[in-house]
Motif scaffolding. Sequence first.
Motif, PDB file in Angstrom:
ATOM      1  N   GLY A  13       0.823  -1.219   0.000  1.00  0.00           N
ATOM      2  CA  GLY A  13       0.000   0.000   0.000  1.00  0.00           C
ATOM      3  C   GLY A  13       0.846   1.253   0.000  1.00  0.00           C
ATOM      4  O   GLY A  13       0.339   2.358   0.213  1.00  0.00           O
ATOM      5  N   LYS A  14       2.135   1.083  -0.246  1.00  0.00           N
ATOM      6  CA  LYS A  14       3.055   2.242  -0.197  1.00  0.00           C
ATOM      7  C   LYS A  14       2.586   3.389  -1.074  1.00  0.00           C
ATOM      8  O   LYS A  14       2.501   4.518  -0.631  1.00  0.00           O
ATOM      9  CB  LYS A  14       4.475   1.857  -0.650  1.00  0.00           C
ATOM     10  N   SER A  15       2.305   3.066  -2.353  1.00  0.00           N
ATOM     11  CA  SER A  15       2.041   4.172  -3.274  1.00  0.00           C
ATOM     12  C   SER A  15       0.750   4.907  -2.914  1.00  0.00           C
ATOM     13  O   SER A  15       0.731   6.134  -2.885  1.00  0.00           O
ATOM     14  CB  SER A  15       2.031   3.697  -4.729  1.00  0.00           C
ATOM     15  N   MET A 112      18.949  11.015 -10.174  1.00  0.00           N
ATOM     16  CA  MET A 112      17.627  11.572 -10.473  1.00  0.00           C
ATOM     17  C   MET A 112      16.776  11.643  -9.204  1.00  0.00           C
ATOM     18  O   MET A 112      16.131  12.637  -8.897  1.00  0.00           O
ATOM     19  CB  MET A 112      16.939  10.690 -11.522  1.00  0.00           C
ATOM     20  N   GLN A 113      16.836  10.543  -8.430  1.00  0.00           N
ATOM     21  CA  GLN A 113      16.042  10.491  -7.195  1.00  0.00           C
ATOM     22  C   GLN A 113      16.558  11.508  -6.172  1.00  0.00           C
ATOM     23  O   GLN A 113      15.787  12.225  -5.536  1.00  0.00           O
ATOM     24  CB  GLN A 113      16.087   9.080  -6.604  1.00  0.00           C
ATOM     25  N   ARG A 114      17.887  11.580  -6.041  1.00  0.00           N
ATOM     26  CA  ARG A 114      18.453  12.516  -5.050  1.00  0.00           C
ATOM     27  C   ARG A 114      18.155  13.963  -5.423  1.00  0.00           C
ATOM     28  O   ARG A 114      17.861  14.799  -4.560  1.00  0.00           O
ATOM     29  CB  ARG A 114      19.960  12.306  -4.928  1.00  0.00           C
ATOM     30  N   GLN A 176       7.923 -14.192  -4.931  1.00  0.00           N
ATOM     31  CA  GLN A 176       9.123 -14.209  -5.776  1.00  0.00           C
ATOM     32  C   GLN A 176       9.792 -12.828  -5.774  1.00  0.00           C
ATOM     33  O   GLN A 176      11.008 -12.702  -5.632  1.00  0.00           O
ATOM     34  CB  GLN A 176       8.730 -14.610  -7.217  1.00  0.00           C
ATOM     35  N   ARG A 177       8.955 -11.787  -5.892  1.00  0.00           N
ATOM     36  CA  ARG A 177       9.522 -10.433  -5.918  1.00  0.00           C
ATOM     37  C   ARG A 177      10.115 -10.050  -4.552  1.00  0.00           C
ATOM     38  O   ARG A 177      11.162  -9.414  -4.474  1.00  0.00           O
ATOM     39  CB  ARG A 177       8.444  -9.419  -6.330  1.00  0.00           C
ATOM     40  N   ASP A 178       9.443 -10.463  -3.475  1.00  0.00           N
ATOM     41  CA  ASP A 178       9.986 -10.205  -2.126  1.00  0.00           C
ATOM     42  C   ASP A 178      11.372 -10.809  -2.018  1.00  0.00           C
ATOM     43  O   ASP A 178      12.307 -10.187  -1.514  1.00  0.00           O
ATOM     44  CB  ASP A 178       9.127 -10.874  -1.033  1.00  0.00           C
TER      45      ASP A 178
HETATM   46  O1   DC Z   1       7.351  -0.351  -6.084  1.00  0.00           O
HETATM   47  P1   DC Z   1       7.212  -1.145  -7.361  1.00  0.00           P
HETATM   48  O2   DC Z   1       6.575  -2.486  -7.141  1.00  0.00           O
HETATM   49  O3   DC Z   1       6.538  -0.356  -8.440  1.00  0.00           O
HETATM   50  O4   DC Z   1       8.723  -1.404  -7.868  1.00  0.00           O
HETATM   51  C1   DC Z   1       9.018  -2.183  -8.994  1.00  0.00           C
HETATM   52  C2   DC Z   1      10.357  -2.886  -8.792  1.00  0.00           C
HETATM   53  O5   DC Z   1      11.418  -1.930  -8.770  1.00  0.00           O
HETATM   54  C3   DC Z   1      10.483  -3.667  -7.491  1.00  0.00           C
HETATM   55  O6   DC Z   1      10.250  -5.041  -7.678  1.00  0.00           O
HETATM   56  C4   DC Z   1      11.878  -3.440  -7.012  1.00  0.00           C
HETATM   57  C5   DC Z   1      12.367  -2.250  -7.769  1.00  0.00           C
HETATM   58  N1   DC Z   1      12.614  -1.073  -6.938  1.00  0.00           N
HETATM   59  C6   DC Z   1      13.848  -0.973  -6.354  1.00  0.00           C
HETATM   60  O7   DC Z   1      14.662  -1.877  -6.481  1.00  0.00           O
HETATM   61  N2   DC Z   1      14.168   0.145  -5.647  1.00  0.00           N
HETATM   62  C7   DC Z   1      13.282   1.126  -5.481  1.00  0.00           C
HETATM   63  N3   DC Z   1      13.621   2.217  -4.790  1.00  0.00           N
HETATM   64  C8   DC Z   1      11.989   1.021  -6.058  1.00  0.00           C
HETATM   65  C9   DC Z   1      11.684  -0.119  -6.775  1.00  0.00           C
END
Ligand code: DC
Length: 223
Positions: A13-15, A112-114, A176-178
């Motif tokens: 629920g982050k976004s 870009m993020q910084r 898997q993504r975790d």
């Molecule tokens: O938050 P998200 O599910 O949209 O992110 C997609 C992928 O990007 C996620 O699997 C991991 C990567 N990600 C990352 O490594 N570092 C971040 N700061 C944001 C996302």
Amino acid sequence: MIAVAIDGPAGAGKSTLARRLAKHKGFIYVDTGALYRAVGLKMLRNNVSCDNLKAVEELLASTELDIRFVEGEQVVMLDNENVNGLIRTPEVSMMASDCSALPIVRAFLLDMQRNLAKRNSVVMDGRDIGTVVLPDAKVKIFLTASPLARAKRRCNELLEKGMTVELTEVLKDIEQRDYNDSHRDIAPLKQAEDAALVDTTELDLDGSFELLLKTVDALAEEK
Ligand code: DC
């Protein structure tokens, strides 16, 4: 400038919560996952795999990535194309997770993020915001929920968009993504030492937001 860093696994629920928090505080909301997704999309479109580092490097060298804000909403521009509507598919999700393990991809996106956080007060969400991107952020949150709760939420989200998916499939994808996100060598997903844990497993959206806001305000006051 004030920075609120929100990290956590996919589907916590982050976004939604970070966007709401940003609106509440009058800050800019930066969804950093969208940047990895845009890179993933470009790799899929060009048939470039993560194993071929040379090809990834060349691809990045010819990539123009930019974030714009239209009425407070983040728009990701990939080579001058608005890709917001193209980066939320399961295929792109998996590629984003895979390519985010590559140091060249992370380095490509770091400045870009910084820079965004230098110029604006931000609520920034991702995986390594509190640990790597903004280690000096005033407020750090690690937002999580159980894998099953996250899978159920993602299913509902996709259903609302007219996509039918199996809960077991979504759960498998999330697990898997975790695993990918927290086991990679570079900038793995983990709670920063000075981050507060916000667990939303048992909470609905409003309850989660209340807890998040309370935690953020308490941390901001402390410092
Ligand atoms: O938050 P998200 O599910 O949209 O992110 C997609 C992928 O990007 C996620 O699997 C991991 C990567 N990600 C990352 O490594 N570092 C971040 N700061 C944001 C996302």
